[in-house]
Design an enzyme around this catalytic site. Structure first.
Site, PDB file in Angstrom:
ATOM      1  N   LYS A  15       0.858  -1.181   0.070  1.00  0.00           N
ATOM      2  CA  LYS A  15      -0.014  -0.048   0.211  1.00  0.00           C
ATOM      3  C   LYS A  15       0.851   1.207  -0.048  1.00  0.00           C
ATOM      4  O   LYS A  15       2.182   1.008   0.389  1.00  0.00           O
ATOM      5  CB  LYS A  15      -0.729  -0.120   1.149  1.00  0.00           C
ATOM      6  CG  LYS A  15      -1.810  -1.070   1.168  1.00  0.00           C
ATOM      7  CD  LYS A  15      -2.635  -1.427   2.386  1.00  0.00           C
ATOM      8  CE  LYS A  15      -3.836  -2.595   2.476  1.00  0.00           C
ATOM      9  NZ  LYS A  15      -4.486  -2.526   3.858  1.00  0.00           N
TER      10      LYS A  15
ATOM     11  N   GLU B  81      -9.233 -11.564  -7.155  1.00  0.00           N
ATOM     12  CA  GLU B  81      -8.211 -10.468  -6.998  1.00  0.00           C
ATOM     13  C   GLU B  81      -7.178 -10.297  -7.821  1.00  0.00           C
ATOM     14  O   GLU B  81      -6.898  -9.318  -8.516  1.00  0.00           O
ATOM     15  CB  GLU B  81      -7.521 -10.487  -5.396  1.00  0.00           C
ATOM     16  CG  GLU B  81      -8.769 -10.064  -4.328  1.00  0.00           C
ATOM     17  CD  GLU B  81      -8.117 -10.074  -3.064  1.00  0.00           C
ATOM     18  OE1 GLU B  81      -8.838  -9.478  -2.112  1.00  0.00           O
ATOM     19  OE2 GLU B  81      -6.869 -10.293  -2.837  1.00  0.00           O
TER      20      GLU B  81
ATOM     21  N   HIS C 148      -1.838  -5.258   1.747  1.00  0.00           N
ATOM     22  CA  HIS C 148      -2.918  -6.218   1.199  1.00  0.00           C
ATOM     23  C   HIS C 148      -2.662  -7.688   0.983  1.00  0.00           C
ATOM     24  O   HIS C 148      -1.721  -7.761   0.011  1.00  0.00           O
ATOM     25  CB  HIS C 148      -4.007  -5.643   0.219  1.00  0.00           C
ATOM     26  CG  HIS C 148      -5.014  -6.636  -0.068  1.00  0.00           C
ATOM     27  ND1 HIS C 148      -5.942  -6.862   0.602  1.00  0.00           N
ATOM     28  CD2 HIS C 148      -5.180  -7.409  -1.143  1.00  0.00           C
ATOM     29  CE1 HIS C 148      -6.668  -7.898   0.134  1.00  0.00           C
ATOM     30  NE2 HIS C 148      -6.125  -8.245  -1.153  1.00  0.00           N
TER      31      HIS C 148
ATOM     32  N   ASN D  41      -1.437  -0.467   7.536  1.00  0.00           N
ATOM     33  CA  ASN D  41      -0.852  -1.663   7.661  1.00  0.00           C
ATOM     34  C   ASN D  41      -0.215  -2.371   6.542  1.00  0.00           C
ATOM     35  O   ASN D  41       0.320  -3.332   6.575  1.00  0.00           O
ATOM     36  CB  ASN D  41      -1.797  -2.602   8.255  1.00  0.00           C
ATOM     37  CG  ASN D  41      -2.954  -2.702   7.067  1.00  0.00           C
ATOM     38  OD1 ASN D  41      -2.967  -2.488   5.968  1.00  0.00           O
ATOM     39  ND2 ASN D  41      -4.184  -3.666   7.295  1.00  0.00           N
TER      40      ASN D  41
ATOM     41  N   TYR E 254     -12.559  -4.600  -3.241  1.00  0.00           N
ATOM     42  CA  TYR E 254     -13.188  -4.755  -1.990  1.00  0.00           C
ATOM     43  C   TYR E 254     -14.739  -5.463  -1.982  1.00  0.00           C
ATOM     44  O   TYR E 254     -15.160  -6.279  -1.325  1.00  0.00           O
ATOM     45  CB  TYR E 254     -13.328  -3.674  -0.950  1.00  0.00           C
ATOM     46  CG  TYR E 254     -12.040  -3.706  -0.438  1.00  0.00           C
ATOM     47  CD1 TYR E 254     -11.358  -4.524   0.549  1.00  0.00           C
ATOM     48  CD2 TYR E 254     -10.963  -2.472  -0.533  1.00  0.00           C
ATOM     49  CE1 TYR E 254     -10.190  -4.549   1.158  1.00  0.00           C
ATOM     50  CE2 TYR E 254      -9.750  -2.428  -0.181  1.00  0.00           C
ATOM     51  CZ  TYR E 254      -9.431  -3.378   0.729  1.00  0.00           C
ATOM     52  OH  TYR E 254      -7.964  -3.457   1.248  1.00  0.00           O
TER      53      TYR E 254
HETATM   54  P1  GDP Z   1      -7.149  -7.873   5.829  1.00  0.00           P
HETATM   55  O1  GDP Z   1      -7.371  -8.992   4.900  1.00  0.00           O
HETATM   56  O2  GDP Z   1      -6.342  -8.127   6.871  1.00  0.00           O
HETATM   57  O3  GDP Z   1      -6.473  -6.519   5.263  1.00  0.00           O
HETATM   58  O4  GDP Z   1      -8.199  -7.457   6.303  1.00  0.00           O
HETATM   59  P2  GDP Z   1      -9.963  -6.975   6.034  1.00  0.00           P
HETATM   60  O5  GDP Z   1      -9.941  -7.686   4.541  1.00  0.00           O
HETATM   61  O6  GDP Z   1     -10.813  -7.811   6.913  1.00  0.00           O
HETATM   62  O7  GDP Z   1     -10.003  -5.688   5.825  1.00  0.00           O
HETATM   63  C1  GDP Z   1      -9.333  -4.804   5.001  1.00  0.00           C
HETATM   64  C2  GDP Z   1      -9.187  -3.450   5.511  1.00  0.00           C
HETATM   65  O8  GDP Z   1     -10.416  -3.005   6.012  1.00  0.00           O
HETATM   66  C3  GDP Z   1      -8.191  -3.356   6.528  1.00  0.00           C
HETATM   67  O9  GDP Z   1      -6.768  -3.137   6.194  1.00  0.00           O
HETATM   68  C4  GDP Z   1      -8.631  -1.871   7.319  1.00  0.00           C
HETATM   69  O10 GDP Z   1      -8.295  -0.984   6.552  1.00  0.00           O
HETATM   70  C5  GDP Z   1     -10.280  -2.042   7.102  1.00  0.00           C
HETATM   71  N1  GDP Z   1     -10.708  -2.929   8.396  1.00  0.00           N
HETATM   72  C6  GDP Z   1     -11.013  -4.089   8.404  1.00  0.00           C
HETATM   73  N2  GDP Z   1     -11.654  -4.246   9.596  1.00  0.00           N
HETATM   74  C7  GDP Z   1     -11.698  -3.190  10.071  1.00  0.00           C
HETATM   75  C8  GDP Z   1     -12.280  -2.888  11.636  1.00  0.00           C
HETATM   76  O11 GDP Z   1     -12.748  -3.763  12.424  1.00  0.00           O
HETATM   77  N3  GDP Z   1     -12.318  -1.481  11.664  1.00  0.00           N
HETATM   78  C9  GDP Z   1     -12.016  -0.424  10.726  1.00  0.00           C
HETATM   79  N4  GDP Z   1     -11.916   0.920  11.191  1.00  0.00           N
HETATM   80  N5  GDP Z   1     -11.539  -1.007   9.659  1.00  0.00           N
HETATM   81  C10 GDP Z   1     -11.370  -2.045   9.200  1.00  0.00           C
HETATM   82 MG    MG Z   2      -8.929  -8.761   3.352  1.00  0.00          MG
END
Ligand code: GDP
Ligand code: MG
Length: 204
Positions: A17, A173, A162, A159, A57
């Site tokens: 990112k 994806e 992705h 973070n 997404y």
């Molecule tokens: P990843 O697969 O570990 O990146 O996580 P996810 O696919 O669940 O979420 C993708 C992105 O959505 C994350 O990198 C966060 O920026 C955002 N996100 C996910 N879960 C949360 C949450 O519980 N709270 C907030 N504020 N953002 C979230």
């Molecule tokens: Mg994810």
């Protein structure tokens, strides 16, 4: 009988990112996946569009709701009022933040191939929230963001990376980010030591 592909052909998508680029961690991050024994089969730098991020997404029709539910739960756990009780609305807000984050600068998209690529990449990348991701993972070692700080500042959590969450997610994806001719089929010399059944041909 259904033909199943060998585990060594599994592929996953990794996007470094904008914060990963700005922190000059591209080499470090790619090196982490390389040293596992994974094969880099696609790589490019690009400026993603907001549409590309939204579509990314929404490839999983449940993602918005699931992330909304997760976010609502984390607000409640902190004793705070979620911005809405509707997971779809909260999930939509998360996507808005992600669009802003991902379009703030260039990203590096990559495809990695190898045994259990999806699971192994997730393990080494670490949990979504750097504050709680394990020591030794990329997120645990190189960044310090938290859900609470990101929520306070109404932005996406930074973070660095992705990484696809499942084999099905990875397939969708990879198609979204790479055309077929951008993925290279080649033999990596070290695959012999990783996968060769008989391990012959090593001794002179
Ligand atoms: P990843 O697969 O570990 O990146 O996580 P996810 O696919 O669940 O979420 C993708 C992105 O959505 C994350 O990198 C966060 O920026 C955002 N996100 C996910 N879960 C949360 C949450 O519980 N709270 C907030 N504020 N953002 C979230
Ligand atoms: Mg994810």
């Amino acid at each position: 009988m259904m033909k199943t592909s060998h585990p060594k052909t599994e592929q996953t998508l990794v996007i470094i990112k904008p914060d990963g680029i700005q922190r000059t961690l591209v080499g470090e991050i790619i090196g982490r996946y390389e040293r596992l024994g994974l094969k880099l089969v696609g790589l490019k730098m690009l400026l993603p569009s907001a549409v590309q991020i939204e579509e990314h997404y929404l490839l999983d029709p449940n993602w918005k709701r699931l992330v909304g539910e997760k976010a609502i739960e984390s607000y409640l756990k902190k004793g705070e009022k979620p911005p809405s009780a509707d997971p779809i609305v909260v999930g939509g807000q998360v996507i808005m933040r992600l669009k802003k984050y991902f379009t703030s600068g260039p990203v590096v998209a990559s495809v990695w191939q190898g045994a259990h690529a999806v699971e192994i990449v997730r393990k080494i990348t670490g949990g979504t929230e750097p504050r709680s991701s394990d020591v030794g993972t990329i997120r645990g070692d190189f960044v310090l963001d938290s859900y609470s700080m990101a929520d306070t500042d109404d932005r996406a959590i930074r973070n660095l990376i992705h990484a696809s969450g499942s084999v099905a997610e990875a397939e969708a994806e990879i198609k979204h980010w790479f055309s077929k001719d951008e993925l290279v089929k080649y033999r990596l010399v070290q695959e012999q030591i990783l996968y060769d059944v008989n391990l012959d041909g090593l001794l002179e």
